[in-house]
Design an enzyme around this catalytic site. Structure first.
Site, PDB file in Angstrom:
ATOM      1  N   GLN A  62      -4.458  -6.580  17.776  1.00  0.00           N
ATOM      2  CA  GLN A  62      -4.480  -8.017  17.629  1.00  0.00           C
ATOM      3  C   GLN A  62      -3.491  -8.626  18.027  1.00  0.00           C
ATOM      4  OE1 GLN A  62      -4.529  -8.614  13.064  1.00  0.00           O
ATOM      5  NE2 GLN A  62      -6.177  -7.069  13.999  1.00  0.00           N
ATOM      6  N   HIS A  64      -1.134 -12.564  16.738  1.00  0.00           N
ATOM      7  CA  HIS A  64      -1.516 -14.026  16.386  1.00  0.00           C
ATOM      8  C   HIS A  64      -0.370 -15.115  17.017  1.00  0.00           C
ATOM      9  CE1 HIS A  64      -3.030 -11.748  13.005  1.00  0.00           C
ATOM     10  NE2 HIS A  64      -1.853 -11.206  12.626  1.00  0.00           N
ATOM     11  N   GLU A  81       4.213 -12.199  10.132  1.00  0.00           N
ATOM     12  CA  GLU A  81       3.728 -11.345   8.873  1.00  0.00           C
ATOM     13  C   GLU A  81       4.631 -10.103   9.027  1.00  0.00           C
ATOM     14  OE1 GLU A  81      -0.543 -10.138   9.924  1.00  0.00           O
ATOM     15  OE2 GLU A  81       0.185  -8.521  11.091  1.00  0.00           O
ATOM     16  N   HIS A 139       0.042  -5.964  18.009  1.00  0.00           N
ATOM     17  CA  HIS A 139       0.237  -5.032  16.871  1.00  0.00           C
ATOM     18  C   HIS A 139      -1.160  -4.426  16.424  1.00  0.00           C
ATOM     19  CE1 HIS A 139      -0.391  -8.670  14.720  1.00  0.00           C
ATOM     20  NE2 HIS A 139      -1.025  -8.175  13.864  1.00  0.00           N
ATOM     21  N   ARG A 159      -8.320 -11.019  18.581  1.00  0.00           N
ATOM     22  CA  ARG A 159      -8.651  -9.602  18.718  1.00  0.00           C
ATOM     23  C   ARG A 159      -8.553  -9.201  20.196  1.00  0.00           C
ATOM     24  NH1 ARG A 159     -11.433  -9.866  14.004  1.00  0.00           N
ATOM     25  NH2 ARG A 159     -13.260 -10.644  15.290  1.00  0.00           N
TER      26      ARG A 159
END
Length: 271
Positions: A62, A64, A81, A139, A159
């Site tokens: 996936q 972001h 993150e 990642h 995804r």
């Protein structure tokens, strides 16, 4: 007087979750628990989210978006993150970025036929490894891991590949924001359990690893929106015990105290 709010615990079952969750988090009766979230009282307006992840299979590959791309898509913010590995089975891996530059066309085709798994930089994962995922970094989390994750608070995941699981992919959105080359990050590395160290210093949040009684000298002295996450027992905030399996919000960090050998994370917005 220190304000302290014990955060609501949200249990998330996942097909890739685990049945051997540490007893401190509760008794889940053999359910496959994949994630345990701690809901900040600020709700969707809260800038940060802390969660624990427990994996028995590889998670999806996936990516972001950053703040700009996320806001254009209707989200309040993007998502960066970081992960701290708390436990890792011998062959556990983390996928962080790509091993070589590619094109959007090649990445698209690889996501459809599954060969994208061979393009990911799969790193051996060991206890106390730390990884920071910038927005745009492709990642994935492998099997056999217990991880604590600190992230910008938004439910936005694109995804690329999900190992045949019956979930929606988001190829167009993912390809629009994905970094197409290897992306090492200087924050990645090993965190000794006995060291107090600032792991992340912006741009979106700060994250401080705390260890033992010496941690008190490194705590922020100003008031703020702090989230305190024990990684062991032996932790207190304002004289109140905060156990492993709990997470609290507090307006002051200088009242945090750790017993010898105890460890915890402290996170707060960078703005």
């Amino acid at each position: 007087m220190t304000m302290l709010t014990r955060l609501e615990t949200i249990i998330v079952e996942k097909p890739w979750g685990r049945t051997d969750i540490p007893a401190e988090f509760g008794d889940f009766g053999g359910r496959h628990i994949g994630e345990i979230w701690f809901a900040h009282p600020g709700g969707a307006d809260a800038p940060l989210l802390v969660k624990f992840l427990f994996t028995s299979e590889r998670l999806s590959i996936q990516v972001h978006p950053d703040d700009v791309a996320a806001q254009l898509a209707g989200y309040p913010r993007g998502k960066e993150e970081c992960w701290l590995v708390l436990d890792a089975e011998p062959d556990a891996e983390l996928g962080v970025g790509l091993t070589a530059p590619t094109t959007r066309e090649a990445l698209h085709d690889a996501a459809l036929d599954g060969s994208i798994t061979g393009m990911i930089d799969w790193r051996p994962a060991k206890t106390d490894d730390f990884v920071y995922n910038q927005a745009g970094t492709i990642h994935a989390i492998g099997a056999g891991l217990t991880i604590v994750e600190v992230q910008q608070n938004v439910d936005c995941t694109y995804r690329l590949y999900d190992y045949g699981r019956p979930r929606e992919l988001h190829l167009d959105a993912a390809l629009a924001v994905a970094e197409l080359a290897p992306r090492p990050d200087s924050r990645d590395g090993h965190v000794a359990a006995n060291e107090t160290r600032l792991l992340v210093d912006g741009p979106h949040f700060r994250l401080l690893h705390l260890s033992g009684q010496d941690a008190a000298t490194s705590l922020p002295q100003e008031t703020g929106d702090f989230t305190f996450t024990p990684l062991s027992n032996g932790c207190r905030v304002g004289g109140e015990t905060v156990k492993l399996g709990e997470c609290v919000a507090t307006d002051r960090a200088d009242d945090i105290r750790l017993d010898p050998g105890a460890r915890a994370l402290l996170s707060w917005p960078a703005e």
